[in-house]
Design a protein around this motif. Structure first.
Motif, PDB file in Angstrom:
ATOM      1  N   ILE A  75      -2.688  -4.754 -13.146  1.00 48.41           N
ATOM      2  CA  ILE A  75      -2.827  -3.515 -12.381  1.00 48.41           C
ATOM      3  C   ILE A  75      -4.002  -3.699 -11.426  1.00 48.41           C
ATOM      4  CG2 ILE A  75      -3.236  -1.032 -12.462  1.00 48.41           C
ATOM      5  CD1 ILE A  75      -2.035  -0.973 -15.227  1.00 48.41           C
ATOM      6  N   GLU A  76      -3.702  -3.843 -10.144  1.00 48.31           N
ATOM      7  CA  GLU A  76      -4.718  -3.975  -9.108  1.00 48.31           C
ATOM      8  C   GLU A  76      -4.857  -2.646  -8.376  1.00 48.31           C
ATOM      9  OE1 GLU A  76      -3.668  -7.141  -6.520  1.00 48.31           O
ATOM     10  OE2 GLU A  76      -3.353  -8.604  -8.135  1.00 48.31           O
ATOM     11  N   THR A  77      -6.093  -2.214  -8.191  1.00 45.93           N
ATOM     12  CA  THR A  77      -6.353  -0.919  -7.565  1.00 45.93           C
ATOM     13  C   THR A  77      -7.063  -1.116  -6.239  1.00 45.93           C
ATOM     14  OG1 THR A  77      -6.543   0.115  -9.744  1.00 45.93           O
ATOM     15  CG2 THR A  77      -7.374   1.356  -7.883  1.00 45.93           C
ATOM     16  N   LYS A  78      -6.565  -0.429  -5.205  1.00 43.78           N
ATOM     17  CA  LYS A  78      -7.170  -0.456  -3.878  1.00 43.78           C
ATOM     18  C   LYS A  78      -7.414   0.974  -3.411  1.00 43.78           C
ATOM     19  CE  LYS A  78      -4.643  -4.649  -2.489  1.00 43.78           C
ATOM     20  NZ  LYS A  78      -5.831  -5.515  -2.336  1.00 43.78           N
ATOM     21  N   GLN A  79      -8.357   1.116  -2.504  1.00 49.13           N
ATOM     22  CA  GLN A  79      -8.619   2.404  -1.871  1.00 49.13           C
ATOM     23  C   GLN A  79      -8.115   2.357  -0.438  1.00 49.13           C
ATOM     24  OE1 GLN A  79     -12.738   3.522  -2.256  1.00 49.13           O
ATOM     25  NE2 GLN A  79     -12.429   4.380  -4.289  1.00 49.13           N
ATOM     26  N   ILE A  80      -7.221   3.285  -0.106  1.00 45.79           N
ATOM     27  CA  ILE A  80      -6.615   3.340   1.221  1.00 45.79           C
ATOM     28  C   ILE A  80      -6.869   4.726   1.803  1.00 45.79           C
ATOM     29  CG2 ILE A  80      -4.476   3.120   2.527  1.00 45.79           C
ATOM     30  CD1 ILE A  80      -3.409   1.312   0.411  1.00 45.79           C
ATOM     31  N   GLY A  81      -7.197   4.743   3.078  1.00 45.56           N
ATOM     32  CA  GLY A  81      -7.515   6.006   3.746  1.00 45.56           C
ATOM     33  C   GLY A  81      -8.998   6.067   4.049  1.00 45.56           C
ATOM     34  N   THR A  82      -9.352   6.064   5.325  1.00 50.46           N
ATOM     35  CA  THR A  82     -10.763   6.044   5.680  1.00 50.46           C
ATOM     36  C   THR A  82     -11.493   7.300   5.258  1.00 50.46           C
ATOM     37  OG1 THR A  82     -10.163   6.894   7.881  1.00 50.46           O
ATOM     38  CG2 THR A  82     -10.343   4.510   7.629  1.00 50.46           C
TER      39      THR A  82
ATOM     40  N   VAL B 187       2.973  -7.531  -0.581  1.00 47.73           N
ATOM     41  CA  VAL B 187       2.601  -6.140  -0.862  1.00 47.73           C
ATOM     42  C   VAL B 187       1.114  -5.933  -0.586  1.00 47.73           C
ATOM     43  CG1 VAL B 187       2.408  -4.386  -2.657  1.00 47.73           C
ATOM     44  CG2 VAL B 187       4.453  -5.805  -2.528  1.00 47.73           C
ATOM     45  N   ARG B 188       0.284  -6.868  -1.038  1.00 46.38           N
ATOM     46  CA  ARG B 188      -1.158  -6.759  -0.791  1.00 46.38           C
ATOM     47  C   ARG B 188      -1.453  -6.737   0.707  1.00 46.38           C
ATOM     48  NH1 ARG B 188      -1.831 -11.372  -4.448  1.00 46.38           N
ATOM     49  NH2 ARG B 188      -2.039 -10.671  -6.605  1.00 46.38           N
ATOM     50  N   ASN B 189      -0.820  -7.629   1.447  1.00 46.97           N
ATOM     51  CA  ASN B 189      -1.095  -7.717   2.885  1.00 46.97           C
ATOM     52  C   ASN B 189      -0.698  -6.433   3.607  1.00 46.97           C
ATOM     53  OD1 ASN B 189      -2.013 -10.332   2.503  1.00 46.97           O
ATOM     54  ND2 ASN B 189      -0.046 -11.277   3.034  1.00 46.97           N
ATOM     55  N   ARG B 190       0.454  -5.891   3.270  1.00 46.01           N
ATOM     56  CA  ARG B 190       0.901  -4.682   3.963  1.00 46.01           C
ATOM     57  C   ARG B 190       0.006  -3.492   3.633  1.00 46.01           C
ATOM     58  NH1 ARG B 190       7.559  -4.752   4.089  1.00 46.01           N
ATOM     59  NH2 ARG B 190       7.784  -6.978   4.577  1.00 46.01           N
ATOM     60  N   LEU B 191      -0.466  -3.413   2.401  1.00 45.24           N
ATOM     61  CA  LEU B 191      -1.369  -2.318   2.040  1.00 45.24           C
ATOM     62  C   LEU B 191      -2.725  -2.473   2.715  1.00 45.24           C
ATOM     63  CD1 LEU B 191      -0.609  -1.855  -1.779  1.00 45.24           C
ATOM     64  CD2 LEU B 191       0.132  -0.407   0.106  1.00 45.24           C
ATOM     65  N   GLU B 192      -3.203  -3.711   2.828  1.00 48.03           N
ATOM     66  CA  GLU B 192      -4.512  -3.924   3.439  1.00 48.03           C
ATOM     67  C   GLU B 192      -4.492  -3.632   4.940  1.00 48.03           C
ATOM     68  OE1 GLU B 192      -5.492  -7.900   2.471  1.00 48.03           O
ATOM     69  OE2 GLU B 192      -6.027  -7.465   0.372  1.00 48.03           O
ATOM     70  N   HIS B 193      -3.346  -3.744   5.568  1.00 43.37           N
ATOM     71  CA  HIS B 193      -3.265  -3.514   7.010  1.00 43.37           C
ATOM     72  C   HIS B 193      -3.058  -2.032   7.361  1.00 43.37           C
ATOM     73  CE1 HIS B 193      -2.756  -7.883   7.205  1.00 43.37           C
ATOM     74  NE2 HIS B 193      -3.088  -7.783   8.478  1.00 43.37           N
TER      75      HIS B 193
ATOM     76  N   CYS C 137      23.976  -5.200   6.107  1.00 41.00           N
ATOM     77  CA  CYS C 137      23.795  -6.630   5.834  1.00 41.00           C
ATOM     78  C   CYS C 137      22.609  -7.223   6.594  1.00 41.00           C
ATOM     79  CB  CYS C 137      25.069  -7.395   6.188  1.00 41.00           C
ATOM     80  SG  CYS C 137      26.479  -7.012   5.117  1.00 41.00           S
ATOM     81  N   SER C 138      22.159  -6.570   7.636  1.00 38.60           N
ATOM     82  CA  SER C 138      21.017  -7.076   8.400  1.00 38.60           C
ATOM     83  C   SER C 138      19.678  -6.624   7.822  1.00 38.60           C
ATOM     84  CB  SER C 138      21.112  -6.616   9.855  1.00 38.60           C
ATOM     85  OG  SER C 138      20.951  -5.205   9.958  1.00 38.60           O
ATOM     86  N   LEU C 139      19.705  -5.668   6.917  1.00 38.55           N
ATOM     87  CA  LEU C 139      18.453  -5.135   6.373  1.00 38.55           C
ATOM     88  C   LEU C 139      17.882  -6.062   5.310  1.00 38.55           C
ATOM     89  CD1 LEU C 139      19.309  -1.336   5.980  1.00 38.55           C
ATOM     90  CD2 LEU C 139      17.999  -2.430   7.799  1.00 38.55           C
ATOM     91  N   GLN C 140      16.564  -6.023   5.185  1.00 41.33           N
ATOM     92  CA  GLN C 140      15.852  -6.735   4.131  1.00 41.33           C
ATOM     93  C   GLN C 140      14.779  -5.837   3.557  1.00 41.33           C
ATOM     94  OE1 GLN C 140      14.297 -10.484   5.538  1.00 41.33           O
ATOM     95  NE2 GLN C 140      16.222 -11.554   5.092  1.00 41.33           N
ATOM     96  N   SER C 141      14.434  -6.105   2.315  1.00 39.44           N
ATOM     97  CA  SER C 141      13.350  -5.380   1.658  1.00 39.44           C
ATOM     98  C   SER C 141      12.384  -6.409   1.089  1.00 39.44           C
ATOM     99  CB  SER C 141      13.893  -4.480   0.540  1.00 39.44           C
ATOM    100  OG  SER C 141      12.830  -3.839  -0.141  1.00 39.44           O
ATOM    101  N   PHE C 142      11.258  -6.587   1.778  1.00 37.90           N
ATOM    102  CA  PHE C 142      10.236  -7.563   1.396  1.00 37.90           C
ATOM    103  C   PHE C 142      10.835  -8.958   1.252  1.00 37.90           C
ATOM    104  CE2 PHE C 142       8.158  -3.643   0.631  1.00 37.90           C
ATOM    105  CZ  PHE C 142       6.802  -3.890   0.699  1.00 37.90           C
TER     106      PHE C 142
END
Length: 530
Positions: A199-206, A229-235, A469-474
């Motif tokens: 369980i990794e916890t991050k703070q998002i929202g300035t 997932v980490r990269n998308r949350l950090e951005h 068929c063109s869609l992707q999820s991660f």
């Protein structure tokens, strides 16, 4: 002379900045306001930054009689457990004032000998101090010390663990997530007692600094998906995160698609099952819905009850796929057949429909459009109305309006039946979000049916299938295991095979540790009988 003047101006600006912020760290690349050795300056800085907030409590103590305050306890009223502060922080400090006054390392003595609490850490920056206080922690500051102590004292009123509201089942657990992050993570920990559960916890929202937890099993989940997932949350650069829906919209693969590419669940058992498959769960503090990635199209048509009932219950899942086509195509097929392809109907049925439509002033398309829009309005009104009268308004409104429309010869009885069957089919979806794209696409197919007949419907279906068929999820194909076709994972697609036959996890979610079941009792019993 100009260079000398510039140097003087730079020196004056640096000295003025130091005077305004005596604890600003200039060696680092950013301005970090550090705690001052003077407790009086620290308290004044806190009061200036937070402003005249009546819920901010600053409790000051004097270690010697007649002296200035040299101990301060800071917390926000309503977000802390006052019993912990009173019994395990203030009372021990009051009894050990002499020890602190003569101590050579007061912070160490305070942590190890005085405080009777578990989670304790040190801070040295004002930004960390503000974040801790506004998160429900208690901060202790000492005079002549440039560090503070943060104590976990979070406690606020919240909704308890209750039954899931939107994703209900007949057989199976009835627990649902709450708005408290740690309650939600504990519900998952209780089901997965594995040391590899991370369980990794991050703070998002300035400004909101919302805590977001990433949950996965490190020896099952694909590290590439976890890192994505980490990269998308950090951005994410946003001032406020108030619900998991904000996160979902910011990290999804394709924004301009009506189909959801991230699954949400308010059930701890469904979330735990997804984690055991190798997926990654994202839980947001303040939201009772967890996000699961990657998400496949078939998973939006799967109910937790499919796995709690016996094998024959897999037939219900097949009915859901049938309801997808009914919800999407029923009005458009009626429009196309009655407008362009009457020869497809039996003579008696055609005469019956023609007799019903005698006197109707609108074509079939306008008739269907009026009924569909009316039903969508009733559905939305039933959701927004108070719960005590919402269902009654929906039922009475549908009955009265339908009967009145038929009596006034505005719509035919056959059209009322078609719209009713379409609405009933839309209510069979286990996940609310998957019903929205079919409700939207239904109107587009109705336009194509009224313009080109069955040819237009077929072209529209081909376009929808190509888009899916063109869609992707991660990085995972959205229509797996149909496209690309994987026969081994068909055991849990349209129908569910017996549990003892589903020995492996879905291939796109994990690259190793795919076997999840050994020889079960049912399989061994069959072999012994043979």
């Amino acid at each position: 002379m100009r260079r000398i003047k510039r140097k003087r101006k730079q020196k004056q600006s640096v000295s003025s900045n130091r005077n305004a912020h005596p604890s600003t760290n200039q060696e680092t690349g950013r301005n970090r306001l550090l705690l001052s050795p003077s407790i009086k300056d620290n308290i004044e800085q806190i009061q200036r930054s937070i402003g005249p907030s009546s819920d901010v409590t600053i409790r000051q103590f004097c270690s010697q009689k007649g002296g200035d305050a040299d101990i301060a306890i800071i917390f926000i009223d309503g977000m802390v457990n006052e019993n912990i502060i009173s019994d395990f922080i203030i009372t021990p400090i009051m009894g050990k004032v002499e020890l602190l006054r003569h101590s050579l390392s007061p912070l160490f003595d305070l942590e190890q000998k005085i405080l009777q609490v578990g989670n304790v850490k040190r801070i040295s920056e004002f930004e960390s101090l503000y974040t801790s206080i506004l998160s429900g922690d208690t901060v202790i500051l000492l005079d002549k010390i440039t560090e503070g102590i943060v104590i976990d004292t979070k406690s606020w009123e919240g909704r308890g663990v209750t039954e899931a509201q939107a994703q209900t089942v007949i057989r199976g657990p009835h627990e649902g997530f709450t708005e408290a992050l740690r309650v939600n993570t504990s519900l998952i920990r209780r089901r997965i007692k594995d040391k590899n559960l991370c369980i990794e916890t991050k703070q998002i929202g300035t400004r909101t600094k919302t805590e977001v937890a990433i949950i996965y099993i490190k020896d099952i989940a694909d590290e590439k998906i976890v890192q994505e997932v980490r990269n998308r949350l950090e951005h994410i650069q946003l001032d406020g995160i108030l619900d998991s829906g904000n996160i979902e919209e910011l990290i999804q693969d394709n924004t301009f698609t009506p189909f959801p590419t991230i699954q949400n669940s308010e059930r701890p058992d469904s979330t735990s099952a997804g984690i055991l498959e190798g997926r990654v769960a994202i839980i947001v503090d303040g939201s009772p819905y967890a996000l699961l990635v990657p998400a496949l199209f078939i998973q939006f048509l799967q109910s937790p009850e499919d796995y709690y009932q016996r094998l024959g219950y897999g037939f219900i899942r097949f009915l859901r796929y049938v309801s997808v086509f009914i919800s999407l195509l029923a009005p458009s097929l009626y429009i196309a057949i009655t407008t362009f392809h009457q020869e497809m109907l039996k003579t008696t049925l055609l005469i019956s429909i023609a007799a019903q439509r005698e006197g109707i002033p609108f074509p079939a398309f306008v008739e269907a459009l009026i009924m569909e829009i009316t039903f969508e309005l009733l559905r939305e009104a039933g959701i927004r109305m108070p719960r005590a009268i919402g269902p009654a308004i929906s039922i009475v409104g549908a009955l009265v309006l339908g009967e009145a429309a038929v009596g006034a010869s505005l719509v035919s009885p056959a059209m009322v039946i078609v719209v009713s069957i379409t609405a009933i089919a839309g209510f069979t979806f286990p996940t609310f979000s998957i019903g929205i794209p079919f409700r939207i696409l239904r109107f587009g197919l109705m336009v194509l049916a009224a313009t080109f007949g069955l040819f237009g419907i077929i072209v529209g279906l081909i376009a929808v299938i190509l888009h899916l068929c063109s869609l992707q999820s991660f990085g995972v194909p959205y229509m797996y295991p149909f496209a690309p076709l994987e026969m081994n994972d068909q055991k849990d697609a349209v129908i569910r095979f017996p549990k003892w036959m589903m020995k492996s996890r879905p291939k796109p979610f994990t690259k190793w540790n795919q076997v999840r079941m050994g020889n079960s009792y049912a399989l061994n019993n069959r072999k012994n009988k043979r």
